[in-house]
Design a protein around this motif. Structure first.
Motif, PDB file in Angstrom:
ATOM      1  N   TYR A  91       1.619   3.435  15.613  1.00 48.62           N
ATOM      2  CA  TYR A  91       1.898   4.565  16.507  1.00 48.62           C
ATOM      3  C   TYR A  91       3.393   4.874  16.489  1.00 48.62           C
ATOM      4  CZ  TYR A  91       2.040   7.444  20.725  1.00 48.62           C
ATOM      5  OH  TYR A  91       2.234   8.472  21.624  1.00 48.62           O
ATOM      6  N   ASN A  92       3.711   6.138  16.165  1.00 46.99           N
ATOM      7  CA  ASN A  92       5.095   6.593  16.140  1.00 46.99           C
ATOM      8  C   ASN A  92       5.451   7.145  17.517  1.00 46.99           C
ATOM      9  OD1 ASN A  92       7.524   8.101  15.811  1.00 46.99           O
ATOM     10  ND2 ASN A  92       7.112   8.298  13.612  1.00 46.99           N
ATOM     11  N   GLN A  93       6.350   6.470  18.218  1.00 46.38           N
ATOM     12  CA  GLN A  93       6.680   6.864  19.580  1.00 46.38           C
ATOM     13  C   GLN A  93       7.480   8.164  19.642  1.00 46.38           C
ATOM     14  OE1 GLN A  93       8.621   3.521  21.423  1.00 46.38           O
ATOM     15  NE2 GLN A  93       6.714   2.398  21.728  1.00 46.38           N
ATOM     16  N   GLN A  94       8.115   8.536  18.535  1.00 47.91           N
ATOM     17  CA  GLN A  94       8.892   9.771  18.523  1.00 47.91           C
ATOM     18  C   GLN A  94       7.997  10.992  18.330  1.00 47.91           C
ATOM     19  OE1 GLN A  94      11.821   9.099  15.470  1.00 47.91           O
ATOM     20  NE2 GLN A  94      13.244   8.096  16.890  1.00 47.91           N
ATOM     21  N   THR A  95       7.033  10.875  17.402  1.00 49.20           N
ATOM     22  CA  THR A  95       6.150  12.016  17.130  1.00 49.20           C
ATOM     23  C   THR A  95       4.853  11.944  17.927  1.00 49.20           C
ATOM     24  OG1 THR A  95       5.141  10.864  15.248  1.00 49.20           O
ATOM     25  CG2 THR A  95       7.091  12.238  14.804  1.00 49.20           C
ATOM     26  N   HIS A  96       4.589  10.793  18.544  1.00 47.52           N
ATOM     27  CA  HIS A  96       3.378  10.584  19.350  1.00 47.52           C
ATOM     28  C   HIS A  96       2.095  10.724  18.524  1.00 47.52           C
ATOM     29  CE1 HIS A  96       5.947  10.514  22.883  1.00 47.52           C
ATOM     30  NE2 HIS A  96       6.449  11.689  22.523  1.00 47.52           N
ATOM     31  N   VAL A  97       2.156  10.292  17.284  1.00 48.83           N
ATOM     32  CA  VAL A  97       0.967  10.288  16.429  1.00 48.83           C
ATOM     33  C   VAL A  97       0.911   8.948  15.704  1.00 48.83           C
ATOM     34  CG1 VAL A  97       0.937  12.795  16.076  1.00 48.83           C
ATOM     35  CG2 VAL A  97       2.205  11.332  14.482  1.00 48.83           C
ATOM     36  N   PHE A  98      -0.313   8.587  15.273  1.00 51.14           N
ATOM     37  CA  PHE A  98      -0.484   7.374  14.489  1.00 51.14           C
ATOM     38  C   PHE A  98      -0.216   7.680  13.018  1.00 51.14           C
ATOM     39  CE2 PHE A  98      -2.889   6.288  18.273  1.00 51.14           C
ATOM     40  CZ  PHE A  98      -2.548   4.939  18.455  1.00 51.14           C
ATOM     41  N   GLU A  99       0.595   6.855  12.392  1.00 52.39           N
ATOM     42  CA  GLU A  99       0.959   7.053  10.986  1.00 52.39           C
ATOM     43  C   GLU A  99       0.488   5.863  10.161  1.00 52.39           C
ATOM     44  OE1 GLU A  99       5.163   7.526  10.966  1.00 52.39           O
ATOM     45  OE2 GLU A  99       5.106   9.549  11.845  1.00 52.39           O
ATOM     46  N   PHE A 100      -0.038   6.180   8.980  1.00 59.41           N
ATOM     47  CA  PHE A 100      -0.502   5.116   8.090  1.00 59.41           C
ATOM     48  C   PHE A 100       0.627   4.675   7.180  1.00 59.41           C
ATOM     49  CE2 PHE A 100      -2.495   3.878   3.972  1.00 59.41           C
ATOM     50  CZ  PHE A 100      -3.052   2.680   4.407  1.00 59.41           C
ATOM     51  N   HIS A 101       0.921   3.388   7.189  1.00 64.84           N
ATOM     52  CA  HIS A 101       1.941   2.803   6.323  1.00 64.84           C
ATOM     53  C   HIS A 101       1.236   2.058   5.190  1.00 64.84           C
ATOM     54  CE1 HIS A 101       5.568   3.305   9.026  1.00 64.84           C
ATOM     55  NE2 HIS A 101       4.560   3.654   9.819  1.00 64.84           N
ATOM     56  N   LYS A 102       1.433   2.549   3.985  1.00 64.96           N
ATOM     57  CA  LYS A 102       0.719   2.012   2.836  1.00 64.96           C
ATOM     58  C   LYS A 102       1.133   0.577   2.538  1.00 64.96           C
ATOM     59  CE  LYS A 102       0.076   6.471   0.494  1.00 64.96           C
ATOM     60  NZ  LYS A 102       0.350   7.252  -0.724  1.00 64.96           N
ATOM     61  N   GLY A 103       0.144  -0.221   2.120  1.00 67.31           N
ATOM     62  CA  GLY A 103       0.402  -1.584   1.709  1.00 67.31           C
ATOM     63  C   GLY A 103       0.676  -1.657   0.211  1.00 67.31           C
ATOM     64  N   PRO A 104       0.925  -2.847  -0.316  1.00 68.07           N
ATOM     65  CA  PRO A 104       1.262  -3.003  -1.739  1.00 68.07           C
ATOM     66  C   PRO A 104       0.118  -2.672  -2.691  1.00 68.07           C
ATOM     67  CG  PRO A 104       1.021  -5.135  -0.668  1.00 68.07           C
ATOM     68  CD  PRO A 104       1.003  -4.114   0.416  1.00 68.07           C
ATOM     69  N   ILE A 105      -1.105  -2.496  -2.152  1.00 66.76           N
ATOM     70  CA  ILE A 105      -2.225  -2.145  -3.025  1.00 66.76           C
ATOM     71  C   ILE A 105      -2.064  -0.739  -3.577  1.00 66.76           C
ATOM     72  CG2 ILE A 105      -3.755  -1.124  -1.295  1.00 66.76           C
ATOM     73  CD1 ILE A 105      -4.750  -3.616  -4.060  1.00 66.76           C
ATOM     74  N   PHE A 106      -1.199   0.067  -2.957  1.00 68.00           N
ATOM     75  CA  PHE A 106      -0.972   1.433  -3.416  1.00 68.00           C
ATOM     76  C   PHE A 106       0.062   1.432  -4.538  1.00 68.00           C
ATOM     77  CE2 PHE A 106      -2.982   2.123   0.606  1.00 68.00           C
ATOM     78  CZ  PHE A 106      -3.717   3.287   0.448  1.00 68.00           C
ATOM     79  N   ALA A 107      -0.369   1.040  -5.696  1.00 62.52           N
ATOM     80  CA  ALA A 107       0.456   1.011  -6.900  1.00 62.52           C
ATOM     81  C   ALA A 107      -0.467   1.179  -8.100  1.00 62.52           C
ATOM     82  CB  ALA A 107       1.247  -0.294  -6.996  1.00 62.52           C
ATOM     83  N   GLN A 108       0.117   1.433  -9.257  1.00 61.99           N
ATOM     84  CA  GLN A 108      -0.709   1.621 -10.445  1.00 61.99           C
ATOM     85  C   GLN A 108      -1.127   0.291 -11.057  1.00 61.99           C
ATOM     86  OE1 GLN A 108       1.963   4.195 -12.562  1.00 61.99           O
ATOM     87  NE2 GLN A 108       1.088   6.052 -11.684  1.00 61.99           N
TER      88      GLN A 108
END
Length: 322
Positions: A91-108
């Motif tokens: 949860y981003n307290q500045q924008t008041h929305v939930f944001e997805f933070h990608k893990g290391p699986i997001f690679a080629q």
């Protein structure tokens, strides 16, 4: 649309360049390198099982360095959580929305080092992404893109504190192979270069993601006669009725073999597959998918021996060039 010989020659040259580039770091193991790169161009994943210090991680890093784009390494440990692999929603307290933070699986190219040291819950986080190229977190689906490949490593020794990979996860790996120890001449060459502590850094990028995807698409057009598909079917059916097998090869395994056979043929400059391609790939593609009967396993029967025996018992079809 049929592949032209000119396209086949281009694929062969590109494939050979990839093998030669990785071979700068992994000397004297071109057969294994070819198998791993063929898996990449099939859109599959690789499990490297070998003794410590044989170069499993170096091979994975070298292949990642060969491809322009993002690569990552995940060191699997007992305290690793699924979110440490896939990512997490915050949860981003500045924008008041939930944001997805990608893990290391997001690679080629993703190196999953010592995968059997993580808990089954964390291992299962890889199932969806390895099969479908998608990650679902908090009900939202995120594609990882293409090309995408997981290269997992595990040691056949040091089993204390490890978790055996379940059959469902083993089935997600297109190929299981090993490097083995180098021969005498290669060992001497490596010792002469002992000052080089990171051989994978000598490997630079020579191909981009778009070219890899073009090679994957081209391989899908390779001609395979119906008789060869029947040959593959006979092999996987034979694994299900073998006296030493408790669980035979699934349909996913048959599809995996049919797909990589096309890449293997094209890597040799042919526009068509042959039974020899099937025979060359049957053990690394199918053996790890077998569940050997416990009594047979106790008596010393190995999965690769069962596949070899089945290949000898089935007459390969005659074929003609397309």
């Amino acid at each position: 649309m049929d592949i032209t010989q000119e396209q086949a020659n281009w694929f062969k040259d590109a494939f050979t360049s990839l093998v030669d580039n990785v071979d700068k770091a992994i000397v004297g193991k071109q057969d294994v390198i070819r198998l791993v790169i063929a898996s990449l161009l099939t859109g599959g994943h690789v499990l490297l099982e070998d003794y410590p210090g044989t170069g499993k991680t170096v091979l994975a890093k070298s292949l990642a360095n060969t491809l322009e784009g993002a690569s990552s390494r995940i060191q699997f440990t007992p305290d690793l959580l699924p979110s440490d692999v896939t990512g997490v929603t915050i949860y981003n307290q500045q924008t008041h929305v939930f944001e997805f933070h990608k893990g290391p699986i997001f690679a080629q190219i993703v190196l999953a080092d010592e995968i059997n040291r993580a808990s089954p819950k964390t291992q299962s986080a890889l199932l969806e992404v390895m099969e479908e190229g998608l990650v679902t977190v908090d009900g939202e689906t995120h594609p990882v893109g293409s090309p995408f490949m997981v290269i997992a490593t595990q040691n056949p020794v040091e089993q204390s504190g490890t978790y055996k990979l379940p059959e469902a996860q083993l089935d997600r790996f297109l190929v299981k192979t090993s490097l083995g120890y180098p021969d005498r001449d290669t060992s001497v060459e490596l010792l002469m270069d002992a000052a080089n502590r990171s051989r994978s850094t000598s490997v630079g990028p020579i191909i981009n993601a778009e070219s890899v995807n073009a090679m994957i698409a081209l391989a899908g057009q390779v001609h395979v006669e119906r008789s060869i598909m029947e040959y593959i079917t006979d092999i996987i059916h034979a694994t299900r009725s073998d006296k030493d097998v408790a669980l035979g090869v699934s349909m996913r395994g048959g599809l995996a073999l049919a797909r990589i056979v096309k890449v293997w043929a094209l890597s040799q400059g042919r526009t068509y597959a042959t039974p020899d391609d099937v025979n060359a790939l049957a053990v690394p593609v199918l053996a790890h998918r077998l569940l050997v009967d416990p009594e047979s396993e106790f008596a010393g029967t190995k999965a690769d021996q069962i596949i070899d025996r089945i290949l000898l018992s089935i007459t390969p079809p005659a074929y003609r060039a397309a």
